[in-house]
Motif scaffolding. Sequence first.
Motif, PDB file in Angstrom:
ATOM      1  N   LEU A   1      14.451 -11.047  -0.859  1.00 50.88           N
ATOM      2  CA  LEU A   1      14.193 -12.142  -1.791  1.00 50.88           C
ATOM      3  C   LEU A   1      14.370 -11.704  -3.242  1.00 50.88           C
ATOM      4  N   GLU A   2      14.479 -10.378  -3.459  1.00 50.02           N
ATOM      5  CA  GLU A   2      14.652  -9.821  -4.802  1.00 50.02           C
ATOM      6  C   GLU A   2      13.597 -10.391  -5.755  1.00 50.02           C
ATOM      7  N   SER A   3      12.362 -10.396  -5.273  1.00 46.88           N
ATOM      8  CA  SER A   3      11.291 -11.027  -6.031  1.00 46.88           C
ATOM      9  C   SER A   3      10.254 -10.017  -6.467  1.00 46.88           C
ATOM     10  N   ASP A   4       9.889 -10.079  -7.742  1.00 50.39           N
ATOM     11  CA  ASP A   4       8.772  -9.275  -8.230  1.00 50.39           C
ATOM     12  C   ASP A   4       7.507 -10.125  -8.305  1.00 50.39           C
ATOM     13  N   ARG A   5       7.502 -11.237  -7.566  1.00 49.71           N
ATOM     14  CA  ARG A   5       6.329 -12.116  -7.509  1.00 49.71           C
ATOM     15  C   ARG A   5       5.577 -11.970  -6.191  1.00 49.71           C
ATOM     16  N   ILE A   6       5.935 -10.930  -5.416  1.00 49.30           N
ATOM     17  CA  ILE A   6       5.239 -10.624  -4.172  1.00 49.30           C
ATOM     18  C   ILE A   6       4.578  -9.255  -4.307  1.00 49.30           C
ATOM     19  N   ALA A   7       3.261  -9.201  -4.163  1.00 46.94           N
ATOM     20  CA  ALA A   7       2.518  -7.937  -4.234  1.00 46.94           C
ATOM     21  C   ALA A   7       2.053  -7.556  -2.836  1.00 46.94           C
ATOM     22  N   LEU A   8       2.416  -6.360  -2.399  1.00 51.87           N
ATOM     23  CA  LEU A   8       1.968  -5.830  -1.113  1.00 51.87           C
ATOM     24  C   LEU A   8       0.859  -4.825  -1.409  1.00 51.87           C
ATOM     25  N   VAL A   9      -0.377  -5.232  -1.194  1.00 52.30           N
ATOM     26  CA  VAL A   9      -1.557  -4.449  -1.581  1.00 52.30           C
ATOM     27  C   VAL A   9      -2.120  -3.757  -0.351  1.00 52.30           C
ATOM     28  N   LYS A  10      -2.063  -2.430  -0.323  1.00 51.33           N
ATOM     29  CA  LYS A  10      -2.574  -1.671   0.816  1.00 51.33           C
ATOM     30  C   LYS A  10      -4.080  -1.440   0.672  1.00 51.33           C
ATOM     31  N   THR A  11      -4.765  -1.444   1.794  1.00 49.68           N
ATOM     32  CA  THR A  11      -6.190  -1.160   1.815  1.00 49.68           C
ATOM     33  C   THR A  11      -6.536  -0.421   3.097  1.00 49.68           C
ATOM     34  N   ASP A  12      -7.450   0.562   2.991  1.00 45.46           N
ATOM     35  CA  ASP A  12      -7.865   1.316   4.177  1.00 45.46           C
ATOM     36  C   ASP A  12      -9.205   0.824   4.719  1.00 45.46           C
ATOM     37  N   LEU A  13      -9.641  -0.365   4.306  1.00 43.81           N
ATOM     38  CA  LEU A  13     -10.867  -0.944   4.852  1.00 43.81           C
ATOM     39  C   LEU A  13     -10.683  -1.281   6.327  1.00 43.81           C
ATOM     40  N   PRO A  14     -11.759  -1.233   7.116  1.00 44.95           N
ATOM     41  CA  PRO A  14     -11.678  -1.695   8.503  1.00 44.95           C
ATOM     42  C   PRO A  14     -11.474  -3.213   8.534  1.00 44.95           C
TER      43      PRO A  14
END
Length: 313
Positions: free
Chosen positions: A75-88
């Motif tokens: 999509l060549e988009s900088d409007r999508i944030a992939l936020v990683k989390t190590d919470l259960p």
Amino acid sequence: MPTAIAVTSADLVLPPTDQQTPTAAVLPALETRPLAHAVADLQLLLDRYGHVIVLCPTSLPKAAEQRLHAGRALLESDRIALVKTDLPPLGVAVLARQLRQLSVCDFGPGVVASAARLLAHYIYAGAVLGSVAKLDRVPVGLKSHLKGWLPGSQFAVLAGPVPQLVRVGPGVEPPAGPEFGTQLLLARGQLQTDWPTGTLAPRWQVQAVQEAPLPAESPGWWGTGRLVEFTAYLPDIAVLHRLVASVRRETCHWCGMELIGDRCAFCCAPLTAPLPGGSHAAGSHASGPPSAAAQPRALRSSRVPRALTSPVR
């Protein structure tokens, strides 16, 4: 228009706290669906909301994570944030709901996305387990491993913000809990125990206890289906707002997005200069939870609503 908060499983969508809290978008079974479907789902969310924040648990299958990155790239988009989390899993569901609450506040999408790192340090996520023999996400000593094979053994395990493990029994103190007002969310698996409500809730002085269905990923995350998962969290949107608002804001030099912390969640660019000492940036908490003295004033101020400082009787 609120920023879309997306999760990777429908059981990570908790009921809204009020009529203003929007629901979460669900991107299910990413590793098994055609890439074109995942791209179409992301495009639909972009068209409708403008910006999309996807919470990506570290337990997410590698193929699913790769599918998200591929979709973002196509999509060549900088409007999508992939936020990683190590919470259960239950903690991920709570964090997603907190971000949903913040998405309707006066914060830009960059601040909401980067707030995930900060809020995770105020989420006390754990479980009561019937065995720790297969637990590999929290440090377990040899003695606890051996005791885990004894019939009737139960363990209270805290995954974050600081990993802790204690054997449940008479006279044993629960893991150290939050020093601010919280509510407790429970999700019951196959283990029969009243320890979370009878021992943990009074010790942590929680204001209320609620229950939710156990997420499908929880038995795999904790290494056993004989568990009761629990999460203590800040429930009040006013306190969440003050907590995030108390953090110094920066502007991303690459995409121009306003953010908190040391890295933009949308374009992943780091700040060009270190944050001044003494600021309560989310990045400064990356290695551990803030101490009581370092907690933002939103949690220490005497003006915090009484409902958030008084335990349930």
